[in-house]
Design a protein around this motif. Sequence first.
Motif, PDB file in Angstrom:
ATOM      1  N   LEU A   1       0.812  -1.217   0.000  1.00  0.00           N
ATOM      2  CA  LEU A   1       0.000   0.000   0.000  1.00  0.00           C
ATOM      3  C   LEU A   1       0.845   1.268   0.000  1.00  0.00           C
ATOM      4  O   LEU A   1       0.428   2.301  -0.513  1.00  0.00           O
ATOM      5  CB  LEU A   1      -0.928   0.000   1.216  1.00  0.00           C
ATOM      6  CG  LEU A   1      -2.032  -1.057   1.234  1.00  0.00           C
ATOM      7  CD1 LEU A   1      -2.711  -1.096   2.598  1.00  0.00           C
ATOM      8  CD2 LEU A   1      -3.054  -0.789   0.140  1.00  0.00           C
ATOM      9  N   LEU A   2       2.037   1.191   0.584  1.00  0.00           N
ATOM     10  CA  LEU A   2       2.888   2.375   0.711  1.00  0.00           C
ATOM     11  C   LEU A   2       3.935   2.483  -0.392  1.00  0.00           C
ATOM     12  O   LEU A   2       4.571   3.532  -0.538  1.00  0.00           O
ATOM     13  CB  LEU A   2       3.585   2.374   2.076  1.00  0.00           C
ATOM     14  CG  LEU A   2       2.671   2.466   3.301  1.00  0.00           C
ATOM     15  CD1 LEU A   2       3.487   2.367   4.580  1.00  0.00           C
ATOM     16  CD2 LEU A   2       1.862   3.758   3.286  1.00  0.00           C
TER      17      LEU A   2
ATOM     18  N   GLN B   1      -7.289   7.482   4.276  1.00  0.00           N
ATOM     19  CA  GLN B   1      -8.240   6.414   4.606  1.00  0.00           C
ATOM     20  C   GLN B   1      -8.282   5.314   3.554  1.00  0.00           C
ATOM     21  O   GLN B   1      -8.834   4.248   3.795  1.00  0.00           O
ATOM     22  CB  GLN B   1      -9.634   7.007   4.803  1.00  0.00           C
ATOM     23  CG  GLN B   1      -9.725   7.978   5.970  1.00  0.00           C
ATOM     24  CD  GLN B   1      -9.371   7.320   7.299  1.00  0.00           C
ATOM     25  OE1 GLN B   1     -10.095   6.476   7.793  1.00  0.00           O
ATOM     26  NE2 GLN B   1      -8.234   7.690   7.876  1.00  0.00           N
ATOM     27  N   ARG B   2      -7.677   5.543   2.419  1.00  0.00           N
ATOM     28  CA  ARG B   2      -7.588   4.492   1.402  1.00  0.00           C
ATOM     29  C   ARG B   2      -6.488   3.497   1.733  1.00  0.00           C
ATOM     30  O   ARG B   2      -6.416   2.426   1.123  1.00  0.00           O
ATOM     31  CB  ARG B   2      -7.325   5.111   0.034  1.00  0.00           C
ATOM     32  CG  ARG B   2      -8.459   5.999  -0.478  1.00  0.00           C
ATOM     33  CD  ARG B   2      -8.032   6.786  -1.697  1.00  0.00           C
ATOM     34  NE  ARG B   2      -6.948   7.719  -1.375  1.00  0.00           N
ATOM     35  CZ  ARG B   2      -6.393   8.544  -2.251  1.00  0.00           C
ATOM     36  NH1 ARG B   2      -6.819   8.552  -3.504  1.00  0.00           N
ATOM     37  NH2 ARG B   2      -5.416   9.360  -1.877  1.00  0.00           N
ATOM     38  N   VAL B   3      -5.648   3.829   2.696  1.00  0.00           N
ATOM     39  CA  VAL B   3      -4.572   2.933   3.116  1.00  0.00           C
ATOM     40  C   VAL B   3      -5.036   2.101   4.306  1.00  0.00           C
ATOM     41  O   VAL B   3      -5.169   0.887   4.209  1.00  0.00           O
ATOM     42  CB  VAL B   3      -3.298   3.731   3.453  1.00  0.00           C
ATOM     43  CG1 VAL B   3      -2.200   2.799   3.972  1.00  0.00           C
ATOM     44  CG2 VAL B   3      -2.803   4.476   2.220  1.00  0.00           C
ATOM     45  N   VAL B   4      -5.266   2.745   5.434  1.00  0.00           N
ATOM     46  CA  VAL B   4      -5.780   2.065   6.629  1.00  0.00           C
ATOM     47  C   VAL B   4      -7.059   2.781   7.046  1.00  0.00           C
ATOM     48  O   VAL B   4      -7.025   3.963   7.400  1.00  0.00           O
ATOM     49  CB  VAL B   4      -4.761   2.076   7.779  1.00  0.00           C
ATOM     50  CG1 VAL B   4      -5.322   1.323   8.991  1.00  0.00           C
ATOM     51  CG2 VAL B   4      -3.443   1.456   7.344  1.00  0.00           C
TER      52      VAL B   4
ATOM     53  N   THR C   1       9.691   4.222   1.788  1.00  0.00           N
ATOM     54  CA  THR C   1      10.841   3.533   2.365  1.00  0.00           C
ATOM     55  C   THR C   1      10.445   2.327   3.207  1.00  0.00           C
ATOM     56  O   THR C   1      11.312   1.588   3.660  1.00  0.00           O
ATOM     57  CB  THR C   1      11.680   4.494   3.229  1.00  0.00           C
ATOM     58  OG1 THR C   1      10.882   4.977   4.327  1.00  0.00           O
ATOM     59  CG2 THR C   1      12.165   5.668   2.407  1.00  0.00           C
ATOM     60  N   LEU C   2       9.154   2.130   3.418  1.00  0.00           N
ATOM     61  CA  LEU C   2       8.716   0.945   4.151  1.00  0.00           C
ATOM     62  C   LEU C   2       8.559  -0.266   3.241  1.00  0.00           C
ATOM     63  O   LEU C   2       8.291  -1.366   3.718  1.00  0.00           O
ATOM     64  CB  LEU C   2       7.403   1.206   4.894  1.00  0.00           C
ATOM     65  CG  LEU C   2       7.611   1.641   6.356  1.00  0.00           C
ATOM     66  CD1 LEU C   2       8.212   3.023   6.426  1.00  0.00           C
ATOM     67  CD2 LEU C   2       6.329   1.549   7.142  1.00  0.00           C
TER      68      LEU C   2
ATOM     69  N   ALA D   1      11.349  -5.186   7.228  1.00  0.00           N
ATOM     70  CA  ALA D   1      11.250  -5.243   8.689  1.00  0.00           C
ATOM     71  C   ALA D   1      10.462  -4.047   9.215  1.00  0.00           C
ATOM     72  O   ALA D   1       9.702  -4.154  10.178  1.00  0.00           O
ATOM     73  CB  ALA D   1      12.642  -5.278   9.302  1.00  0.00           C
ATOM     74  N   ARG D   2      10.624  -2.897   8.564  1.00  0.00           N
ATOM     75  CA  ARG D   2       9.902  -1.701   9.002  1.00  0.00           C
ATOM     76  C   ARG D   2       8.399  -1.856   8.795  1.00  0.00           C
ATOM     77  O   ARG D   2       7.599  -1.498   9.666  1.00  0.00           O
ATOM     78  CB  ARG D   2      10.401  -0.477   8.232  1.00  0.00           C
ATOM     79  CG  ARG D   2      11.836  -0.072   8.520  1.00  0.00           C
ATOM     80  CD  ARG D   2      12.155   1.239   7.833  1.00  0.00           C
ATOM     81  NE  ARG D   2      13.561   1.609   7.976  1.00  0.00           N
ATOM     82  CZ  ARG D   2      14.434   1.616   6.985  1.00  0.00           C
ATOM     83  NH1 ARG D   2      14.032   1.278   5.766  1.00  0.00           N
ATOM     84  NH2 ARG D   2      15.676   1.971   7.192  1.00  0.00           N
ATOM     85  N   SER D   3       7.991  -2.366   7.635  1.00  0.00           N
ATOM     86  CA  SER D   3       6.550  -2.512   7.372  1.00  0.00           C
ATOM     87  C   SER D   3       5.930  -3.537   8.310  1.00  0.00           C
ATOM     88  O   SER D   3       4.796  -3.355   8.779  1.00  0.00           O
ATOM     89  CB  SER D   3       6.298  -2.885   5.909  1.00  0.00           C
ATOM     90  OG  SER D   3       6.765  -4.184   5.604  1.00  0.00           O
ATOM     91  N   ALA D   4       6.662  -4.607   8.592  1.00  0.00           N
ATOM     92  CA  ALA D   4       6.145  -5.618   9.524  1.00  0.00           C
ATOM     93  C   ALA D   4       6.008  -5.037  10.922  1.00  0.00           C
ATOM     94  O   ALA D   4       5.008  -5.272  11.626  1.00  0.00           O
ATOM     95  CB  ALA D   4       7.075  -6.829   9.543  1.00  0.00           C
TER      96      ALA D   4
END
Length: 297
Positions: free
Chosen positions: A166-167, A181-184, A209-210, A219-222
């Motif tokens: 998504l990012l 709001q289209r992401v989360v 960068t995530l 690791a950042r996105s998790a």
Amino acid sequence: MPELPEVETVRRGLQPAMEGARVLTVEQRRPDLRFPFPAGFAGRLKDRTVTALGRRAKYLLMHLEDDSVLICHLGMSGSFRVEAGEDEALPGAFHHTRSKDGKHDHVIFHLSGETGPPLRVIYNDPRRFGFMLLTKAEDLDAHPLLAGLGVEPTGNALDGRLLARLLAGRRAPLKAALMDQRVVAGLGNIYACEALWRAKLSPRRTAATLAARDGGETARSARLAEAIRTVIADAIAAGGSSLRDYMQTDGTLGYFQHTFSVYDREGVPCRTAGCEGTVQRIVQGGRSTFYCPACQR
């Protein structure tokens, strides 16, 4: 305005009173709130049984037996209270005063359940930024207010892989991307700040960068997906945050605000063990962002 945990707490507070109850009558005391009420609003609810009370993002969804759905939004100052019989007291002690002024009681649902006395579910809204709209269940997902909403942060669907996807490619600051709001769906300012602190990620970081170069999980996105899920779950368990214009329907307070780690804590030492930083406030997109620049990178 109430955030997702507050709205979910309201839903859970209303659920025992409303699910399975029949709407005897509806008192509509004005023609509009933020938007005009649907044509024939009170008559379209009369004698309908409430089959389920749901939520999508910050919207309450009252499902009725005729397959219609009442979409409710609390706006800035909207709240519900439940009254039984002649008892009009609102139990509990409030940290922030809530409106019980009858002139702001704009909608009253008179309900009859299978057991117990008739109930009144009262919607009070001094600022009138809330609203109630009707749609058919089959059209719910395509409704302009709900179509395009992102993933809910209350289940396992939000994980590092999905968040990275998504990012990916987004050049906006991470905090701003999370507020989209289209992401989360339903993630607001308070809990975005808290989740970023838990994940030790700067709100200024570029959202892309995530994600890995191929858009995959990092690791950042998790870490951030886990932080979002847990901060929302913790806030719901605490009953919401009871900020200014919010209360639970049973009159009890939500105490999650007493455990905020960064939100509204400008100038206070960071709570991260071993961190010597101080919480700072910046403005992003017209909203206050609180974070620790020492440990959030």
